[in-house]
Motif scaffolding. Structure first.
Motif, PDB file in Angstrom:
ATOM      1  N   HIS A  31      -8.300   5.473  -4.119  1.00 18.75           N
ATOM      2  CA  HIS A  31      -7.160   6.392  -3.990  1.00 18.75           C
ATOM      3  C   HIS A  31      -5.853   5.649  -4.264  1.00 18.75           C
ATOM      4  O   HIS A  31      -4.962   6.163  -4.938  1.00 18.75           O
ATOM      5  CB  HIS A  31      -7.134   7.023  -2.587  1.00 18.75           C
ATOM      6  N   GLN A  32      -5.745   4.442  -3.753  1.00 18.46           N
ATOM      7  CA  GLN A  32      -4.554   3.632  -3.985  1.00 18.46           C
ATOM      8  C   GLN A  32      -4.409   3.279  -5.471  1.00 18.46           C
ATOM      9  O   GLN A  32      -3.310   3.310  -6.013  1.00 18.46           O
ATOM     10  CB  GLN A  32      -4.607   2.343  -3.142  1.00 18.46           C
ATOM     11  N   TYR A  33      -5.510   2.958  -6.092  1.00 15.24           N
ATOM     12  CA  TYR A  33      -5.505   2.625  -7.521  1.00 15.24           C
ATOM     13  C   TYR A  33      -4.958   3.801  -8.342  1.00 15.24           C
ATOM     14  O   TYR A  33      -4.107   3.624  -9.216  1.00 15.24           O
ATOM     15  CB  TYR A  33      -6.924   2.268  -7.966  1.00 15.24           C
TER      16      TYR A  33
ATOM     17  N   MET B 120       0.846  -1.183   0.000  1.00 13.49           N
ATOM     18  CA  MET B 120       0.000   0.000   0.000  1.00 13.49           C
ATOM     19  C   MET B 120       0.888   1.242   0.000  1.00 13.49           C
ATOM     20  O   MET B 120       1.846   1.323   0.759  1.00 13.49           O
ATOM     21  CB  MET B 120      -0.921  -0.020   1.223  1.00 13.49           C
ATOM     22  N   ILE B 121       0.542   2.184  -0.856  1.00 13.94           N
ATOM     23  CA  ILE B 121       1.287   3.439  -0.946  1.00 13.94           C
ATOM     24  C   ILE B 121       0.858   4.349   0.207  1.00 13.94           C
ATOM     25  O   ILE B 121      -0.344   4.535   0.444  1.00 13.94           O
ATOM     26  CB  ILE B 121       1.022   4.128  -2.297  1.00 13.94           C
ATOM     27  N   GLU B 122       1.835   4.900   0.901  1.00 12.15           N
ATOM     28  CA  GLU B 122       1.521   5.864   1.952  1.00 12.15           C
ATOM     29  C   GLU B 122       1.367   7.234   1.300  1.00 12.15           C
ATOM     30  O   GLU B 122       2.320   7.812   0.788  1.00 12.15           O
ATOM     31  CB  GLU B 122       2.625   5.914   3.008  1.00 12.15           C
ATOM     32  N   ILE B 123       0.142   7.733   1.317  1.00 16.03           N
ATOM     33  CA  ILE B 123      -0.158   9.009   0.670  1.00 16.03           C
ATOM     34  C   ILE B 123       0.382  10.142   1.530  1.00 16.03           C
ATOM     35  O   ILE B 123       0.195  10.165   2.748  1.00 16.03           O
ATOM     36  CB  ILE B 123      -1.670   9.141   0.425  1.00 16.03           C
TER      37      ILE B 123
ATOM     38  N   GLU C 209      -9.295   2.270  -1.405  1.00 15.99           N
ATOM     39  CA  GLU C 209      -8.695   1.475  -2.482  1.00 15.99           C
ATOM     40  C   GLU C 209      -8.632   2.239  -3.792  1.00 15.99           C
ATOM     41  O   GLU C 209      -7.697   2.094  -4.565  1.00 15.99           O
ATOM     42  CB  GLU C 209      -9.474   0.172  -2.689  1.00 15.99           C
TER      43      GLU C 209
ATOM     44  N   LYS D  44      -1.199   4.362  -7.729  1.00 10.49           N
ATOM     45  CA  LYS D  44      -0.398   3.405  -8.506  1.00 10.49           C
ATOM     46  C   LYS D  44      -0.409   3.760  -9.985  1.00 10.49           C
ATOM     47  O   LYS D  44       0.623   3.687 -10.654  1.00 10.49           O
ATOM     48  CB  LYS D  44      -0.918   1.978  -8.300  1.00 10.49           C
TER      49      LYS D  44
ATOM     50  N   ASP E 206       2.807   9.432  -4.676  1.00  3.48           N
ATOM     51  CA  ASP E 206       2.258   9.373  -3.331  1.00  3.48           C
ATOM     52  C   ASP E 206       1.721  10.744  -2.910  1.00  3.48           C
ATOM     53  O   ASP E 206       1.278  10.922  -1.794  1.00  3.48           O
ATOM     54  CB  ASP E 206       3.311   8.887  -2.329  1.00  3.48           C
TER      55      ASP E 206
ATOM     56  N   LYS F  77     -12.420   9.946   0.583  1.00  2.00           N
ATOM     57  CA  LYS F  77     -12.298   8.501   0.834  1.00  2.00           C
ATOM     58  C   LYS F  77     -13.654   7.912   1.191  1.00  2.00           C
ATOM     59  O   LYS F  77     -13.896   6.743   0.952  1.00  2.00           O
ATOM     60  CB  LYS F  77     -11.229   8.195   1.885  1.00  2.00           C
TER      61      LYS F  77
END
Length: 184
Positions: A27-29, A1-4, A25, A32, A37, A19
């Motif tokens: 946001h993570q998508y 998981m990327i730490e934003i 998820e 990536k 980040d 969120k």
């Protein structure tokens, strides 16, 4: 998981708001996809995609209304049919092509809508309605479908549509890979 990473409290507040709307998820998508980040870049894409969807949905509604008007004006179906039957875009499309000769006779001064363009507009509508982003993995196909929509709007809507699409996202810092534009 990327730490934003956040620059300030406003970004944290924005993240907490979005969120809930889009999900962690998602946001993570996007993080990536953009290989970043930085919350500001992720948020810009989410906000731009939403803004585009609002614009596109409104103009797709204009297109759908036009198709219904054509079908009613050609006496294919009456207003009661559309009011009571809850006709979706696929059904309207089927009626359009089933009665193409009648439509061509009545609207001989207007070009008929090519089937692939109608399909593209319908698919774009479905993506907007079903959570799919407009500007990520499928941006090239969606740009084509957006052009189809533009081509098949009545003339009085085309200029505003083009301007709204081109203006969307101008106030935020977006990477070019997600920008939808019409040539001037």
């Amino acid at each position: 998981m990327i730490e934003i990473k956040f620059k300030n409290q406003n970004e944290i507040d924005s993240y907490n708001k979005y969120k809930e709307l889009k999900g962690i998820e998602y946001h993570q998508y996007i993080a990536k996809y953009l290989n970043t980040d930085e919350y500001s870049k992720i948020a810009a894409v989410i906000q731009y995609d939403l803004r585009l969807k609002y614009i596109l949905y409104r103009y797709i509604c204009f297109f759908e209304e036009y198709i219904r008007a054509v079908l009613m004006n050609c006496e294919i179906k009456d207003v009661e049919f559309f009011l009571k039957e809850n006709v979706n875009m696929s059904e309207a499309q089927n009626l359009y092509y089933k009665h193409i000769n009648k439509i061509q006779t009545k609207y001989g001064d207007r070009p008929l809508i090519p089937r692939n363009e109608f399909d593209g507009i319908r698919e774009l509508r479905n993506q907007i309605s079903h959570f799919k982003p407009i500007i990520l993995d499928n941006i090239l196909e969606n740009q084509i479908s957006i052009n189809f929509l533009y081509n098949n709007l009545t003339k009085n809507y085309q200029s505003n549509f083009k301007n709204e699409i081109n203006m969307a996202g101008n106030e935020i810092d977006l990477v070019d890979q997600v920008k939808i534009k019409f040539d001037k």
